[in-house]
Design a protein around this motif. Structure first.
Motif, mmCIF file in Angstrom:
data_model
loop_
_atom_site.group_PDB
_atom_site.id
_atom_site.type_symbol
_atom_site.label_atom_id
_atom_site.label_comp_id
_atom_site.label_asym_id
_atom_site.label_seq_id
_atom_site.Cartn_x
_atom_site.Cartn_y
_atom_site.Cartn_z
ATOM 1 N N ARG B 55 4.831 -6.382 7.619
ATOM 2 C CA ARG B 55 5.785 -5.278 7.473
ATOM 3 C C ARG B 55 6.830 -5.327 8.587
ATOM 4 O O ARG B 55 8.038 -5.211 8.310
ATOM 5 C CB ARG B 55 5.028 -3.954 7.428
ATOM 6 N N GLU B 81 4.265 -0.233 11.677
ATOM 7 C CA GLU B 81 2.961 -0.844 11.929
ATOM 8 C C GLU B 81 1.971 0.203 12.444
ATOM 9 O O GLU B 81 0.775 0.144 12.131
ATOM 10 C CB GLU B 81 3.108 -2.008 12.929
ATOM 11 N N HIS B 84 0.654 1.786 9.470
ATOM 12 C CA HIS B 84 -0.274 0.857 8.804
ATOM 13 C C HIS B 84 -1.624 0.833 9.533
ATOM 14 O O HIS B 84 -2.688 0.937 8.905
ATOM 15 C CB HIS B 84 0.364 -0.531 8.770
ATOM 16 N N SER B 155 4.580 7.439 3.584
ATOM 17 C CA SER B 155 3.197 7.504 4.075
ATOM 18 C C SER B 155 2.465 8.750 3.593
ATOM 19 O O SER B 155 1.261 8.854 3.752
ATOM 20 C CB SER B 155 3.183 7.463 5.610
ATOM 21 N N THR B 188 -0.180 0.344 -1.294
ATOM 22 C CA THR B 188 0.349 -0.771 -0.498
ATOM 23 C C THR B 188 1.855 -0.872 -0.622
ATOM 24 O O THR B 188 2.562 -1.147 0.345
ATOM 25 C CB THR B 188 -0.239 -2.123 -0.986
ATOM 26 N N LEU B 191 4.556 1.317 1.669
ATOM 27 C CA LEU B 191 4.819 0.949 3.065
ATOM 28 C C LEU B 191 5.589 -0.376 3.163
ATOM 29 O O LEU B 191 6.405 -0.558 4.080
ATOM 30 C CB LEU B 191 3.499 0.885 3.857
#
Lengths: 301, 301
Positions: B55, B81, B84, B155, B188, B191
């Motif tokens: 990413r 990140e 994530h 998110s 998935t 993001l």
């Protein structure tokens, strides 16, 4: 809907703001027609109905004193409450405080399950920042940025999350009074402080004029937590809507364990009066803020 | 530090961006000298060292193509990140996927404990928004607001958190291919999509010119997840740094269970080529993006 003014009795102001926050969450959390539905049910269970809504009242009252837009203030208040609710959901998890009852209802992991509770907290956390980045509600990019920045710092590792970490360590350590004070300033104080700060941002109060507001927030934040520790010892579980006497059972030091009940009560009273003193530059428009400072130490739940 | 250009071989670009993200987390997470230290140790354990950093590479490459400031792009990439990583920590919890190994290391709840894992995830979540609201890094309030808004939506319950909720429900239901596709686009895809979008925001790409970039992101996001499902069946746990064949054990439908291995492979390959097709308007400056599209389906972990 009648306007909350500085003349409104506090009990009425609290019940009015509670209704508005409930309505705002209801609007923001329509249940989707797919497999995400349980997540939304869990978010609504935790966010709608119950809670003192003290942080939203603080934010909207400060905003009102400085003639900020009431719709902006309400949405910012809902965002702060979303952060507060997410922190309660995660705090209540079996691996954290393992609580069964919150705001008089079963906690999210009991009503649904643990996985949904983790996710509902995460989703409310993200929702708070999504709300504040809505250009239709907050058209001024500087205001938007300042609100988000303030809330992110207050809820992150330098604020609430850091305080919760210290709280976990409190079971293993015998923290002294300065450490318990710092812990509570982060865990509870940061979000109360940011409620006042976000009201000031919306009211375009210049940084240099926020000293007394910040001092007010600091004092009521600490008074609130000392009162919580007193209620944890003396309170009524049915009124509190949550389990009490948990700190003593967990072997955690509190303001009461460190100062004794009498000195803790005197300290909370002193902080409440000191908070009211910081409002000396304001007239009757700040009467509700004075009532809040009194209520925080006089409440029975 | 050498510059990552479109000529840089992908393996070198991935290792360079990994080093930069590690250095940025190291800078952002100094261990405090108080009881919050375990929280920071846990955040660092999860955030530093390991992970493909796909990413961040996507975000910084899109930003570079449009001549965005590299420092801004790096910080935005670290924020993505952080989101994530927080999602991986919470996903790995016993009440969620109950995983022992992540990125070749013990998961946070095993290395520390469950309570710290919940908090470390929450703290990284808040940190992401704190990073993006830093006026020193992102002086333009419109850019700051757009980045935060994009990341919060991606998110939140309409993105990653919603996808994770559908994923929980996947164990109890036999989802069909359209439902699994939607689940993965949220879980998935959101993001990965926002990584591309944030690069475009930093590059000041007008909304009307983002169609092909968005299509590229959608195709590689889906190809990535199909490849993940294939690796879950055929992959090597040591290379993956995590447990495999978990979906089959949990009785969850996947692209492989619904399409069969051969068709899933063909579909991933098709999406990868289609993604590269969306870059037809770009010259060699997009070569790394083409390499990423190929890598996503050819990777062995």
């Amino acid at each position: 809907m009648s306007k909350i003014t500085s003349d409104t009795p506090l009990s009425q102001a609290l019940s009015q703001i509670a209704g508005r926050i409930d309505a705002d969450f209801d609007l923001l959390l329509p249940i989707p027609d797919d497999a995400r539905a349980p997540l939304y049910h869990a978010m609504r269970h935790a966010a709608i109905g119950g809670g003192k809504r003290l942080r939203p009242l603080l934010l909207t009252q400060i905003a009102a004193i400085y003639n900020a837009d009431p719709d902006m203030a309400l949405r910012a208040a809902t965002a702060v409450e979303a952060i507060h609710v997410y922190s309660l959901i995660h705090d209540d998890l079996p691996c954290m405080d393992d609580d069964d009852v919150r705001r008089g209802k079963p906690t999210v992991h009991l009503q649904f399950d643990e996985a949904i509770a983790v996710l509902a907290g995460d989703a409310l956390h993200a929702l708070a920042f999504e709300m504040l980045s809505d250009k239709n509600i907050f058209p001024d990019p500087f205001v938007r940025g300042d609100l988000i920045s303030a809330l992110a710092i207050a809820s992150g590792p330098m604020g609430m999350a850091g305080g919760q970490m210290m709280d976990l360590e409190a079971e293993k350590n015998n923290f002294d009074l300065p450490t318990i004070t710092k812990l509570q300033q982060l865990k509870t104080g940061a979000l109360i402080g940011v409620s006042v700060e976000m009201g000031a941002i919306l009211g375009h109060v210049p940084l240099e004029n926020r000293t007394s507001l910040n001092a007010y927030a600091r004092d009521i934040g600490l008074a609130f937590q000392i009162a919580d520790d007193i209620l944890d010892v003396e309170g009524d579980e049915a009124l509190a809507g949550k389990a009490l006497q948990k700190d003593a059972k967990a072997g955690k030091e509190t303001f009461v364990s460190l100062m004794g009940l009498a000195r803790a009560k005197a300290q909370a009273e002193m902080l409440s009066n000191q908070a009211i003193g910081h409002l000396a530059g304001h007239g009757k428009e700040a009467d509700l803020l004075r009532d809040i400072a009194r209520y925080i130490v006089e409440r029975n739940h």
